[in-house]
Each structure stands twice: as structure tokens, then as C-alpha cells.
Design an enzyme around this catalytic site. Sequence first.
Site, PDB file in Angstrom:
ATOM      1  CB  SER B 186       1.817   1.612   3.603  1.00 32.87           C
ATOM      2  OG  SER B 186       1.749   2.745   2.792  1.00 32.87           O
ATOM      3  CE  LYS B 223       0.035   1.721  -0.655  1.00 32.60           C
ATOM      4  NZ  LYS B 223      -0.197   2.822   0.290  1.00 32.60           N
TER       5      LYS B 223
END
Lengths: 453, 265
Positions: B186, B223
Site C-alpha cells: 500500500s 501510512k
Amino acid sequence: MNDIFALIDCNNFYVSCERVFNPKLENVPVAVLSNNDGVIIARSNEVKKLGIKMGTPAFKCRDIIEKNNIKIFSSNYVLYGDMSSRVMMTLAQFTDDIEVYSIDEAFLSLKEREDEIAQRFVFDEKNDEKKFKDRAGRIGMETSFALFGREIRKTIKKWTGIPVSVGIARTKTLSKIANELVKKDTEYNGVLDISNLTDKQIDEYLEKISIEDVWGIGFRTAPMLRAHGFYTAKDLKYVDDRWVRKLLHITGLRTVHELRGISCIAFENERKPQQTLASTRSFGRPILSLKELKEAVSTYAIQAAERLREQKLIAPFMNVFIHTNYFNENQARYNNSLGVQFSQPTNDTRVLIKEACRIIDKIYKPGYLYKKAGIILFNLMPETQIQLNLFHAYEQDKKAARLMKAVDKINDQNGRNTILFAAAGIKKPWKMNSRIVSKRYTTRWNEIIEAKI
Amino acid sequence: MHEIARTKMCLPGEEVRQTYQKDKLDEIKTKNVRLPWEQVRIATFREKIHKIVRKIPAGQALTYKQVAAFAGKPRAFRAVGNILNQNYDPDIPCHRVVKSDGTLGGYNRGEAQKIKKLRQEAMVLPSQEDGLQNRKKFAKCPVFQSTVSAGFPSPAEDFIEETLDLNEKCIKHPAATFFVRVSGSSMINAGIKNNDLLIVDRSIEPSNNKVVIAVINGDFTVKRVEKINEKVFLMPENKNFKPIEITEDMDCKIWGVVTHVIHSV
């Protein structure tokens, strides 16, 4: 200028370490077991509330553990040791005057920085960070020291993830008590400064501390003092000096004086050289045979010798002990120990193994199920202080030292047990249990944290 | 060219400072796994001073102020004086510490001894000695204009440098730095690929646009933090993943800030 101490104590340290690397354990009851998964040695607040006492054998509270779904861990000393040194390193940026008291506690001496702290940390009603709500929810004045303590607490929590409590007072014993109060009552929010209170105000705090919790009052003296009618720290504070001196000797008197705010226990930021060294474990399963017992004791001898050499010490005396299970009342019990004085103080692994095995030969009795063994080395002295005896072969000694140095170096570079002593056995079927040990997140590459992204 | 380099190195204290810093780094780097009360040994101020002074080579001198500054307490120069005054260890050349105005600054074995020792090391010229002994009359009489080095210096000396150390480059706060292995894709556009190693510093504030390790419902993830209109999002760096908005009732914490990615090629 008067002394002033801050005691920084990590909350439920072992449990907190586990929680840093496993966030799922947050707000869940967690307990850590001792070596060999014997007794409970660390409890999260949730476990404390369930009424499980420190040092309860795990098998005795299996029901409660299963019922409340308590997460249990074997102790992971490699991880705890590394985290502890991180906490102490973080502390070291606040002041140089640190006494690392144990794996999870450190005293700071703030005496010399009193003015600086007073200048830097000022209570400010407008500044949110420096605001402080007192117990009734009102905004109260926070002292500079307390603000300094909050800064320490915040930094350690942020850098290492370990929550700490800070107690600040004029003596070490009082700072311990302040810390105790902080832990009991969440409303202090982790920090309590009782350094500038009047005697009367301090008495109010002392009343809440039962006599067992006073630093320096052991589990033997506490019942005795209770029998004499002392129940709280306050009772002890106003005792007659001569009477205490007689009953508890000078150390007890020191404690009493410390309660009165007279600092008697000195700040020691230099570690004293170690005097004794013990290497002892209980076995994973009971040992019956002489051969296995020798293997075990040899293993402990190797560990002890390694630690001796690491600190450049030598030992003139050694004591070896063995005993059967204390808890099991149905088995035959036996315990024995024997000491030996080396002809020459030594840290040579081979000598320690040889002597340890000789002692085991003497004290071993067949037919018993042995649960624990260990060796203890006494009166340690620096390597350089060696006193030669008349018949000593000095050359051989040097050769042995070189050999040991080479072994240590190889084991250091290529991992432990690259070179091992066959006396310690190879399979070691009796080795300690640690069934549910967490990973060594900070010291092994193949065990670091994993994140799925 | 050699001349120039030499004078540069002779600045009092420069060499000492370098060796001292190197030692300090070594101290932090060599971590062995022992229980902490055996391991963490915080040097006292006295020990620091002794260590610094021990390293002053013959023919060079430091001022009390400099010694104090190397020990991390620039204002403690008086303390340095007191500590050195108590020193009788011949291995610690405390005579090589002088006052910053160029005068001697006392010696526990007599000032005459200090001058004698400094002269042996070619630090004091005979012509200056009179001035020193009548120090009270001529309060500011420099001991040395520039330090005098004895012996022929090795030509290579000027070019010796430390080998490059990745720890020094990537880890600013050893106490707060942890390693994390990632799996998943991701964050591929941020250069974080499957099985990469991240260096995570917990002491850094997780401000806008930093790549962080976050804990969502007890699981670690990586993230980028982004603030849009007072709302905080955890942004993936891959079109196939959706941003996560952090709301009040979510169990989410920022664990640390990613500072470097180590990727095997």
C-alpha cells in the site's frame, strides 16, 4: 541547599514492555511469569484489580486466568533489559545525576538544578500544556518540579512507550512514598511533588501509606512493628529515636529520619563493584540423575565465569547448592550446599566447572527429584588484585587467561555457544521452560516488529 | 599545502574534541545485552572531565572553559578547576589545562611545577616565564600564542578520516529508534516495498505529510499522515487502497515516525 530527589519508576514494567510491541494488549489483563514460568512477577492494573498477588504460583490461579482471559507471558529478559536501557538513556538527557536503582527505577538528584528548573518550568494558566487540574477538577498551581516531572514522564512515554510515575521529595524514602501514592491514585496523573510541603501536609500523605510499603521496612520487620502498634508511615515517623535504634538498628533509624525529611541515604551514581554473583535456575523438569545435575551446574558455572570475565573480576570462593521442589509436599525433600575456596582466585571456566562437579559428587543423593541448582561466587575482587601463592604457576595462568579471552571473543562475534564446554551437555533436556515468550523485538533482526500495509 | 593543513589541526582542542566525540559514539553503539543496572553506566561529570583531560596530547593545551564545553556543561569551568585541583593521578595531565586569558590558573603541586612541565612539553617559551611568575603584576600574559607541536608529524595524519557509519547517519536518537519489517504494497509510491526494513524514530513529532507507523485496532500499519480541513487521514501511496479517516471513536494511535527505508536491490 537541601537535597531533592525524584524517583522515576516504570509502571508494571514487564507488562508495559510487552504492550509497546503488541498494542492489542492495551486495556487487557496481562501478566508476566518468572523464569521457568513459575510465579507471577508482573501484573497489569487489570490483573491487580482481580486480586492476584505478586509472586502467586501460576498453577494456583489457573482458574482465574482462564475465566478472565488473562494474557500470560514468559519473561523475556533480553527485551526488558534493552527497554530499560532505553528508558535510562532517555532520562540521561535531563540530568547527569542519575542513580539506576533497579531494572525499572532510577533516582535523580535535582539539588544542583533547583534554580534552573524553577526558571524553566513555570505554571501558566493560559498555556494548555502547563495547566494542571487538581483532584476536584479545579485548575491548581503546579510546582516547577512537578512540571519538570511531567516533562520527563511525557518524553519517556513518547520515546520508549513506557509509562512512568514520578515522585519528588526531599529524601529518597519520601520520594518512594510519593511514587507509591501516584501509583495508587490515578488522579495525580503520574506525578507528585511533596518537596515543599509543611510537615503537617506530608503527614496527611504518610497516613495513607501502610507500614509494609515504606522503603527499608522488610517483610520480617513489618509484622513486628504492627504488633507494637505501628500501622502507617506516619506512626513510624513520630517514634522514639532510641527505641528504634534498639529494635531496628541504625538502618531503621535512617528510615525514620528520612520520613522526617532529613536526607540520610546518600545519592550514589557510581555503581559499586559487584561483591557476589549468583547463577541459578530451576529446571524445566525434575532431575534424577547425577549426570544431568552435573550438566546443569556446569552450565551455570559457564554463565557465571562469562559474567565474571566481562566485569574483569575474579572469585576466591564458590558455593554450590541443590534442592528439591519446595511446593510439592508429597515428595521427599532434600537440600544441601557446599562451598569451596580456590587455591587461587579465578575466573577460569574450566576450574569453576571442575570444582562445581566435585561438589555435586559430594552432595548428590540418589533417589530425589531435584528442582533447582545454582552456584554463588563470593568476595569478588578485581583481576588486577590477584595475590600469588608460593606454588603458583604464573605462566600457566597467563595461558589460561588468553584461552578464556579467545573463547569469549569467538562466542561474542559468532553468537553464543559457538564454542561450548561439553561438560554442560548438548541437548540439555532439563532446560528451563519458557513456553509463551514474546519476540526479542529490539535485539534480533528476524524477530523485529512486522507491519502489514 | 602541508603547512596550512598543519596549522588548522593545531587549533587547541580540535583534535581532542574529535577523539572524544568518537569515543562517545562508540560508547553508545556498543550495546551488549545485559540487565540494565549492569549495562547502563552513566558517567559522572568527574569521569567525563578526567577522560577529556587524559586525551590532551603533550604539546597542546585546553582552557578550563573548553574542557567544560566538551563535557557538555559550558558554564561549569569552575567545577573543572576544582576537579582538576583534586587530581594527583600522573596519567591525567591536568597541567595542560590553562585559563582562557592565557594565564596559568593554578596547580595543586605549585605553579612553578606547572610551568616546568609545560616547558618540558615546549609549550612555554623561556621569555614568557618571568611574566608568568609575576602573574599578579602582569595579569594577562599569554602562556602560548599558538601551540607548538614537537616532532615530525606523519604526512598521512591530515587525511585520516573515520569510516562512514550508517548508524550515525540514520539514527539520531538511539533510545527512541526501532526497526520494523513491512509486508504489503500500500505504500509502493512512497518507495516502501514488500519486505523492506523501516527505521522508526518515536521521538519525532508526527506532523503533516510524515510517513508514520500507526496502530489501528491493535495492528501495525504504515501510512502517510495528511490533514485536510481539520480532518486527519492516513493516506496510502497506492491507487488500489483507500485513505482512512481518523475519527474520535476509532482506536488509532501514531506509534512512531518513519525516517528511512532500507531496501535490498
